[in-house]
Design an enzyme around this catalytic site. Structure first.
Site, short mmCIF file in Angstrom:
data_model
loop_
_atom_site.label_atom_id
_atom_site.label_comp_id
_atom_site.label_asym_id
_atom_site.label_seq_id
_atom_site.Cartn_x
_atom_site.Cartn_y
_atom_site.Cartn_z
N TYR A 145 0.83 -1.21 0.00
CA TYR A 145 0.00 0.00 0.00
C TYR A 145 0.87 1.27 0.00
CZ TYR A 145 -3.09 3.68 1.65
OH TYR A 145 -3.77 4.87 1.78
N ARG A 152 1.54 6.85 -6.71
CA ARG A 152 0.46 7.83 -6.91
C ARG A 152 0.95 9.24 -6.60
NH1 ARG A 152 -4.94 7.06 -3.40
NH2 ARG A 152 -3.37 6.94 -1.76
N TYR A 205 -0.83 13.51 6.21
CA TYR A 205 -0.46 12.39 7.09
C TYR A 205 1.05 12.42 7.36
CZ TYR A 205 -4.84 9.64 6.76
OH TYR A 205 -6.12 9.18 6.85
N ARG A 218 -11.77 13.39 0.97
CA ARG A 218 -12.73 12.49 1.65
C ARG A 218 -14.03 12.34 0.87
NH1 ARG A 218 -9.34 9.69 4.80
NH2 ARG A 218 -7.98 11.13 5.93
N GLU A 328 -14.47 -0.80 5.82
CA GLU A 328 -14.34 0.49 5.13
C GLU A 328 -15.60 0.68 4.29
OE1 GLU A 328 -10.45 1.32 3.48
OE2 GLU A 328 -11.37 2.23 1.71
C1 3EB Z 1 -7.34 6.43 5.34
O1 3EB Z 1 -6.34 7.05 5.59
C2 3EB Z 1 -7.11 5.04 4.93
O2 3EB Z 1 -5.20 5.60 -0.09
O3 3EB Z 1 -6.70 5.98 -1.62
C3 3EB Z 1 -9.53 5.27 2.36
C4 3EB Z 1 -9.77 5.71 1.08
C5 3EB Z 1 -8.27 4.96 2.74
C6 3EB Z 1 -8.74 5.84 0.18
C7 3EB Z 1 -6.38 5.73 -0.45
C8 3EB Z 1 -7.21 5.10 1.83
C9 3EB Z 1 -7.45 5.55 0.55
O4 3EB Z 1 -8.48 6.91 5.47
C10 3EB Z 1 -8.14 4.42 4.10
#
Ligand code: 3EB
Length: 337
Positions: A145, A152, A205, A218, A328
């Site tokens: 990941y 990306r 992050y 989001r 999720e």
């Molecule tokens: C999160 O940080 C982890 O990396 O495209 C949800 C939706 C999440 C998309 C991505 C990651 C991603 O919210 C989960």
């Protein structure tokens, strides 16, 4: 078979997602089939018909169809398979299995965005990424990941994509090797990126989650469509997983995150609604990703309470991007006035 959710409140050429009715949609833009069987190639173009994307997961069987009811032109260029209708494009591509994903993901992302733009659809507002061995280490010892996030990140740098233009996204596991991704883009206008005050933006992050952060927003709101496309939402508060391995608490936190994202205050903050709007949010199509088959019935029960019996919900059993996440949820929603 679930009833397809047809929206009755507007013209029939709007962007719509339908679950489970690939035969019942007149002009599909793209069809995604979640199944337990691997197909090769996973991404296919069909003469005169919408592209198909097959995603192998541990359990489920449904198709997710994106449609607008306008005539669709389908094709393939530079390894990207697409369907488009004059306003919207659905594009999909596959990155083959490799010891590490980063540079191949970077190249495939750049090619997909450029292909969409060349077709006339420069505004990418929603993406799905299905990553093989998502929580395992690659040849460099990096979690797949995080490796994906690196590719990306570099691609979005090269494309000069500003953070306010980041698409909404879902990134989960697949049984297939490599990375399969599909996206929605449009011609005329971009989306509003909607963040969530309970979660810090992915682009902020800290580095403990990977050398490059997850670049997504989001939710993406299309004002003229009154359509909110909500990213995969999990039990993450700030940037940390809340309630590692605790299913009931992760469900509660995820619903809390969805409520805060779609709450009136947050929608006002992001100029999705005006100060005096009193409308409420209505969920149409929900997709729920669950790590363990044994948890599906519990999560289904919680979802029926949270979304009501009339919302169309598809369940997918697959790995998630962090080893401690169990569930999720993504959705499409409209605002009723
Ligand atoms: C999160 O940080 C982890 O990396 O495209 C949800 C939706 C999440 C998309 C991505 C990651 C991603 O919210 C989960």
């Amino acid at each position: 078979m679930r009833q397809p959710t047809a929206r009755q409140d507007g013209p029939s050429d709007r962007l719509t997602c339908v679950l489970d009715a690939p035969g019942g949609v007149q002009h599909p833009l793209g069809v995604v089939r979640y199944t337990t069987i691997s197909s090769s190639p996973a991404v296919r173009s069909h003469p005169g018909k919408a592209p198909t994307v097959d995603v192998a997961v541990r359990s489920t069987q449904f198709a997710e169809v994106w449609t607008t009811n306008r005539r669709v032109t389908a094709g393939q260029a530079n390894g990207v398979t697409y369907g488009h209708d004059g306003e919207y494009a659905f594009c999909a591509a596959q990155v083959p299995a490799a010891a590490s994903y980063g540079s191949d993901v970077r190249d495939a992302y750049i090619t997909a965005f450029e292909t969409a733009a060349n077709l006339g659809y420069p505004h990418v507002f929603r993406m799905w990424n299905l990553v093989g061995r998502i929580d395992q280490a690659n040849a460099d010892g990096l979690a797949a990941y995080q490796d994906f996030c690196r590719g990306r990140g570099v691609a979005f740098d090269k494309l000069a994509l500003p953070y306010v233009r980041l698409p909404a996204a879902t990134t989960v596991g697949t049984l297939d090797d490599g990375v399969t991704f599909y996206l929605l883009a449009r011609r005329s206008t971009g989306h509003l990126a909607v963040e969530n005050t309970r979660q810090i933006p992915g682009y902020r992050y800290p580095e403990r989650h990977g050398s490059r952060p997850p670049l997504l927003t989001r939710a993406a709101f299309l004002p003229d469509e009154n359509l909110l496309l909500i990213s995969g939402t999990a039990s993450i508060v700030g940037h940390r997983t809340a309630h590692a391995h605790d299913l009931p608490a992760q469900c509660r936190t995820t619903f809390g995150n969805l409520a805060s994202l779609t709450g009136r205050d947050n929608l006002r903050r992001h100029a999705v609604i005006n100060l005096h709007d009193t409308g409420s949010i209505e969920f149409h199509v929900v997709k729920v990703y669950v790590r363990h088959q044994a948890d599906v019935e519990y999560v289904r029960h919680r979802c029926h309470i949270a979304f009501g019996e009339t919302t169309d919900i598809g369940f997918v059993v697959t790995d998630l991007c962090r080893p401690d996440l169990l569930v999720e949820i993504e959705a499409t929603a409209t605002l009723s006035t």
